[in-house]
Scaffold this motif. Structure first.
Motif, PDB file in Angstrom:
ATOM      1  N   VAL A  75      -3.111  -9.432  -3.535  1.00  0.00           N
ATOM      2  CA  VAL A  75      -3.243  -9.088  -4.952  1.00  0.00           C
ATOM      3  C   VAL A  75      -4.573  -9.511  -5.549  1.00  0.00           C
ATOM      4  N   THR A  76      -5.343 -10.346  -4.844  1.00  0.00           N
ATOM      5  CA  THR A  76      -6.658 -10.726  -5.359  1.00  0.00           C
ATOM      6  C   THR A  76      -7.713  -9.663  -5.072  1.00  0.00           C
ATOM      7  N   ASN A  77      -7.329  -8.632  -4.326  1.00  0.00           N
ATOM      8  CA  ASN A  77      -8.250  -7.572  -3.920  1.00  0.00           C
ATOM      9  C   ASN A  77      -7.867  -6.279  -4.638  1.00  0.00           C
ATOM     10  N   ARG A  78      -8.719  -5.780  -5.513  1.00  0.00           N
ATOM     11  CA  ARG A  78      -8.394  -4.572  -6.282  1.00  0.00           C
ATOM     12  C   ARG A  78      -8.104  -3.376  -5.386  1.00  0.00           C
ATOM     13  N   ALA A  79      -8.820  -3.280  -4.285  1.00  0.00           N
ATOM     14  CA  ALA A  79      -8.581  -2.155  -3.376  1.00  0.00           C
ATOM     15  C   ALA A  79      -7.171  -2.225  -2.801  1.00  0.00           C
ATOM     16  N   ASP A  80      -6.703  -3.433  -2.494  1.00  0.00           N
ATOM     17  CA  ASP A  80      -5.340  -3.583  -1.978  1.00  0.00           C
ATOM     18  C   ASP A  80      -4.307  -3.243  -3.048  1.00  0.00           C
ATOM     19  N   VAL A  81      -4.583  -3.629  -4.293  1.00  0.00           N
ATOM     20  CA  VAL A  81      -3.653  -3.301  -5.384  1.00  0.00           C
ATOM     21  C   VAL A  81      -3.577  -1.785  -5.562  1.00  0.00           C
ATOM     22  N   ARG A  82      -4.716  -1.123  -5.507  1.00  0.00           N
ATOM     23  CA  ARG A  82      -4.713   0.346  -5.609  1.00  0.00           C
ATOM     24  C   ARG A  82      -3.944   0.963  -4.441  1.00  0.00           C
ATOM     25  N   LYS A  83      -4.104   0.373  -3.249  1.00  0.00           N
ATOM     26  CA  LYS A  83      -3.370   0.863  -2.076  1.00  0.00           C
ATOM     27  C   LYS A  83      -1.865   0.734  -2.297  1.00  0.00           C
ATOM     28  N   LEU A  84      -1.450  -0.373  -2.890  1.00  0.00           N
ATOM     29  CA  LEU A  84      -0.035  -0.586  -3.169  1.00  0.00           C
ATOM     30  C   LEU A  84       0.465   0.417  -4.202  1.00  0.00           C
ATOM     31  N   TRP A  85      -0.293   0.612  -5.270  1.00  0.00           N
ATOM     32  CA  TRP A  85       0.080   1.610  -6.279  1.00  0.00           C
ATOM     33  C   TRP A  85       0.176   3.002  -5.641  1.00  0.00           C
ATOM     34  N   ASP A  86      -0.853   3.365  -4.869  1.00  0.00           N
ATOM     35  CA  ASP A  86      -0.878   4.698  -4.261  1.00  0.00           C
ATOM     36  C   ASP A  86       0.288   4.901  -3.294  1.00  0.00           C
ATOM     37  N   ALA A  87       0.662   3.849  -2.563  1.00  0.00           N
ATOM     38  CA  ALA A  87       1.779   3.962  -1.630  1.00  0.00           C
ATOM     39  C   ALA A  87       3.082   4.235  -2.382  1.00  0.00           C
ATOM     40  N   ALA A  88       3.250   3.568  -3.527  1.00  0.00           N
ATOM     41  CA  ALA A  88       4.453   3.788  -4.338  1.00  0.00           C
ATOM     42  C   ALA A  88       4.485   5.200  -4.895  1.00  0.00           C
ATOM     43  N   VAL A  89       3.343   5.671  -5.403  1.00  0.00           N
ATOM     44  CA  VAL A  89       3.281   7.014  -5.992  1.00  0.00           C
ATOM     45  C   VAL A  89       3.444   8.081  -4.920  1.00  0.00           C
TER      46      VAL A  89
END
Length: 251
Positions: A50-64
């Protein structure tokens, strides 16, 4: 169907929330820096920091990608330092707690709120902890400072979101028996601490179903859902002599 994302969903309160949301019929995505082999098969697990914005975007994109949207995001991921005075802590340990609890939550919130505003709806929940209400405990300075800062940040975000279809709220689980609560006590210290824990604390499986129901029900922008309120704590102390609780025995 409501789609919920839980960060730090592989252990403790986060794992309990994942299970509780699933039991309530939600579609759930969760993350951790690694995924346990016994994670719930009904949920989508994603390796993310969660400290990495790219990882957070990856998590969001995986959910969507899987569910088409994200209705609720719970910033649960958190760390605590060893129970020591600040000057006895290693610099890397302090940095890790600040990175996950505060910097990571701010970075994740930035990504999530931008995406929620773009999709036109959503609720972001940030997990409070010791220090959020101003309580001060020696030996937990970095943890308490990050949680105090997180509460300010969440209320400030609520002001920034005023007039939008997106909400930010605070989730307060109270005192829950996890490794974060009991770590670094000597056996003698833990036996002494258990007297208070058995009055005020609860097990994960007691608290998280209640929290999950409240999150799904929603609250106002800038609102708070708290399990252990001041009146509830006072009642427990007042009735402690008549109630025998052992949170550390068999479940």
């Amino acid at each position: 169907m409501t789609v919920v994302v839980v960060t730090g969903g592989t252990r403790g309160i986060g794992r309990g929330l994942v299970r509780s949301f699933l039991d309530l019929g939600a579609s759930v995505v969760y993350c951790g820096r690694s995924l346990p082999p016994d994670g719930p098969s009904e949920a989508l697990g994603v390796v993310a920091d969660v400290t990495n914005r790219a990882d957070v975007r990856k998590l969001w994109d995986a959910a969507v990608e899987k569910y088409g949207k994200v209705d609720i995001w719970v910033n649960n991921a958190g760390l605590s330092t060893s129970r020591k005075p600040l000057w006895e802590l290693d610099a890397a340990e302090i940095d890790a707690v600040v990175d996950v609890n505060l910097r990571g939550t701010l970075q994740a919130s930035a990504v999530v709120l931008e995406a929620m505003l773009a999709q036109g709806h959503g609720a972001l929940w940030n997990m409070e902890g010791l220090g959020s209400n101003g309580q001060i405990v020696a030996g937990l300075t970095p943890y308490g400072a990050t949680k105090r800062g997180l509460t300010y940040a969440s209320l400030a975000l609520a002001k920034e979101l005023k007039g939008t279809p997106v909400r930010v709220a605070l989730l307060s689980p109270g005192m829950v028996v996890t490794d974060l609560l009991t770590r670094d006590y000597t056996p003698a210290e833990l036996e002494k601490a258990k007297k208070i824990f058995n009055i005020l604390a609860d097990r994960v499986e007691t608290v998280t179903p209640w929290l999950a129901r409240k999150v799904l029900a929603g609250t106002r922008n800038g609102g708070r859902v708290a399990w252990l309120t001041t009146p509830k704590a006072a009642y427990r102390f007042a009735t402690a002599g008549f109630r025998r609780r052992d949170l550390f025995g068999a479940a």
